[in-house]
Write an enzyme that holds these catalytic residues in place. Structure first.
Site, PDB file in Angstrom:
ATOM      1  N   TYR B 166      19.769 -37.593  44.167  1.00 47.82           N
ATOM      2  CA  TYR B 166      20.518 -38.704  43.619  1.00 47.82           C
ATOM      3  C   TYR B 166      21.000 -38.402  42.193  1.00 47.82           C
ATOM      4  O   TYR B 166      22.202 -38.506  41.909  1.00 47.82           O
ATOM      5  CB  TYR B 166      19.670 -39.970  43.687  1.00 47.82           C
ATOM      6  CG  TYR B 166      20.457 -41.260  43.625  1.00 47.82           C
ATOM      7  CD1 TYR B 166      19.810 -42.488  43.688  1.00 47.82           C
ATOM      8  CD2 TYR B 166      21.838 -41.270  43.486  1.00 47.82           C
ATOM      9  CE1 TYR B 166      20.515 -43.664  43.622  1.00 47.82           C
ATOM     10  CE2 TYR B 166      22.549 -42.441  43.413  1.00 47.82           C
ATOM     11  CZ  TYR B 166      21.878 -43.639  43.478  1.00 47.82           C
ATOM     12  OH  TYR B 166      22.568 -44.807  43.407  1.00 47.82           O
ATOM     13  N   GLU B 173      29.252 -36.275  39.975  1.00 47.18           N
ATOM     14  CA  GLU B 173      30.341 -37.265  40.006  1.00 47.18           C
ATOM     15  C   GLU B 173      30.855 -37.551  38.600  1.00 47.18           C
ATOM     16  O   GLU B 173      32.062 -37.545  38.341  1.00 47.18           O
ATOM     17  CB  GLU B 173      29.849 -38.556  40.663  1.00 47.18           C
ATOM     18  CG  GLU B 173      29.564 -38.403  42.161  1.00 47.18           C
ATOM     19  CD  GLU B 173      28.834 -39.608  42.754  1.00 47.18           C
ATOM     20  OE1 GLU B 173      29.013 -40.727  42.238  1.00 47.18           O
ATOM     21  OE2 GLU B 173      28.078 -39.420  43.729  1.00 47.18           O
TER      22      GLU B 173
END
Lengths: 306, 244
Positions: B166, B173
């Site tokens: 995660y 991103e």
């Protein structure tokens, strides 16, 4: 003479025992008594139920008419900090009124410094400011003098949610309408004139409905009756619609969208329409449930459509 | 007379209405199994594609191009999951699922696809790898769960790998969006300026910055939610070992 015990709905702890309660005591009176032993829970934030997971009892319900024995057992849930509807309405409507004016007068730090305190050269911008301001002044006055609220309060967090919505959208719309690079409507005077007629018609209509609804309910009461058309032609829409106040509100904002030809205004109109449709459907459903003779021709918000 | 009778009538009614509660039917379960198998296979294809391209080129650089098409296809296909929630065959929140899928689709199309210059960035590889491993585990988890034969290894992987994947994905991103900023500003990509007939403006560059900022409140909430889920789902195993 009966007794009342109040338990916490979640933990089932005994919170309060009231002895020698009159059989004709109301839930409202019991809430006041409960408040005395627990001063932090004023009546407005008390939810009293027969069943821990059941519906709240109404303040008007009378003890002896409830399905309880000599000692009534009620369950209590804290509704959280409450704020009065009047306070919420005044705050959420005063914001857009003042915020729009700030953009209209082009106070510093919004647009480029050379535009500070200048005025738009387009007369539709002045008209739009008058209409927007009129709309919110009308709402403020209706809150103070016209509306009769069935609930006194709502949860405190609602004021933050509601103000963000109204104030945010007002700022977003006002920014573009009063922008130095604003472009007036494509069809010019014709479009603006039509838009103004629609806007004013719907403002009068909306006000007429608010007056008609107020007159259904004597001062201080919470009675509910079926609204019917009155001598005022603006109320004849009751023949086709359950919540014409929302219908007229939609019409007003469509008029304002046409007048300003501004996408953020269209967005605000759309979001408002969606919310009002949800409310209208709910109100329509409760009318149908409460009144067997409710007129079948009526739709919630748009005649024959929705 | 009235109080006890009313009480029993009420509970009887609740019982019968509980029996009427419906879940996904057999057809829905069959469809979902097929959907999850296809998605597992799709992300495996992407994983294999990445490995093969790395072995062929001998470097991590520019691997995006070797899996661009299947990535777009299978990540976009995940939009169906919103539909599954809306229709009720999957018991998740439409809003939460919608949000998660839309953020992936946004990164795939509105950032990586739209701003060619970032496609060769290493940050893209970072989130593609994180997504690939996560999705392979997630979709096989759903497949096995639907078939009522969930190997403990898959359950463990689903609730453990995220701890590293995660943050890895989020880093990839954010770095990719950051890399896209100068190009978006220079070209005015997806932006509308005043004056125009609709009296509206949109600055994609500012929007991307706001998106990056939104990770600050959102990421910790989602991450710690998964940590709590991990304790709940895997927690009991530790209790058994303590008993021994």
């Amino acid at each position: 003479m009966g007794h009342v015990e109040i338990l916490d709905a979640k933990t089932k702890d005994k919170l309060c025992f009231l002895d020698k309660v009159e059989p004709n005591a109301t839930i409202g009176e019991i809430k006041s008594m409960f408040h005395k032993s627990h001063p932090q829970w004023y009546p407005a934030r008390q939810s009293i139920r027969l069943d821990p997971k059941g519906k709240s009892l109404k303040d008007e319900d009378v003890l002896q008419h409830l399905p309880v024995g000599t000692t009534a057992t009620f369950y209590f849930r804290d509704l959280g900090a409450q704020i009065s509807w009047v306070t919420v309405f005044l705050t959420e409507y005063a914001g857009p009124l003042l915020i729009y004016l700030m953009f209209y007068f082009r106070v510093p730090f919004i647009y480029a410094p050379k535009y500070d305190f200048t005025t738009s050269k387009h007369w539709v911008v002045h008209l739009a400011c008058m209409c927007h301001s009129f709309h919110y002044v009308k709402r403020l006055l209706e809150t103070l003098f016209v509306h009769r609220f069935s609930h006194g309060t709502m949860p405190l967090r609602n004021i933050f949610k509601n103000c963000t919505y109204y104030w945010g959208f007002a700022a977003w719309m006002a920014y573009y309408i009063n922008h130095p690079l604003y472009t007036p409507p494509i069809y010019g005077e014709q479009q603006i004139r039509l838009a103004l007629i629609v806007f004013l018609f719907c403002q009068i209509g909306n006000f007429s409905i608010h007056i008609a609804l107020r007159n259904l309910r004597p001062p201080g009461s919470k009675t509910r009756k079926i609204p019917y058309p009155t001598k005022n032609p603006f109320t004849w829409i009751f023949l086709l619609v359950s919540c014409p106040n929302y219908t007229y509100e939609l019409g007003s904002w469509l008029g304002f969208t046409l007048m300003t030809q501004c996408l953020p205004v269209a967005a605000f109109t759309l979001v408002g329409f969606i919310q009002m449709t949800v409310w209208a459907k709910g109100k329509h459903r409760s009318y149908l449930k409460e009144f067997r003779d409710y007129p079948t021709l009526r739709s919630p918000i748009l005649p024959f459509i929705l | 007379m009235s109080a006890p009778a009313m009480g029993t009538r009420k509970t009887a009614h609740t019982d019968s209405s509980n029996k009427k509660k419906k879940g996904p039917g057999t057809l829905a379960i069959a469809y979902l199994v097929i959907y999850n198998v296809v998605m597992t296979a799709g992300w495996l294809v992407i994983a294999v594609g990445l490995v093969r391209a790395y072995l062929a080129r001998g470097s991590y650089h520019g691997l995006y191009y070797s899996i661009e098409k299947p990535l777009k296809f299978f990540q976009t296909g995940a939009l169906l999951e919103i539909l599954h929630c809306a229709v009720g065959i999957v018991p998740s929140s439409v809003v939460l699922t919608g949000f998660q899928v839309m953020s992936r689709v946004f990164l795939t199309w509105a950032v990586t696809h739209s701003v060619r210059e970032v496609q060769s960035e290493d940050s893209v590889l970072l989130f593609v790898v994180a997504w690939t491993v996560t999705e392979i585990i997630r979709y096989s988890f759903y497949t096995f769960s639907l078939l009522n034969h969930l190997p403990y290894l898959i359950k463990w992987a689903r609730y453990t790998f995220f701890v590293v994947l995660y943050p890895m994905g989020v880093a990839g991103e954010l770095l990719t969006i950051y890399a896209a900023l100068p190009y978006v500003q220079k070209t005015g990509l997806y932006s509308i300026t005043l004056p125009n007939n609709y009296n509206f403006s949109f600055d994609y560059h500012t929007f991307l910055i706001l998106v990056m900022i939104s990770y600050i409140p959102l990421f910790p909430q989602l991450y710690f939610h998964m940590i709590r889920q991990r304790k709940k789902v895997l927690g009991h195993v530790e209790e058994y070992s303590k008993v021994e």
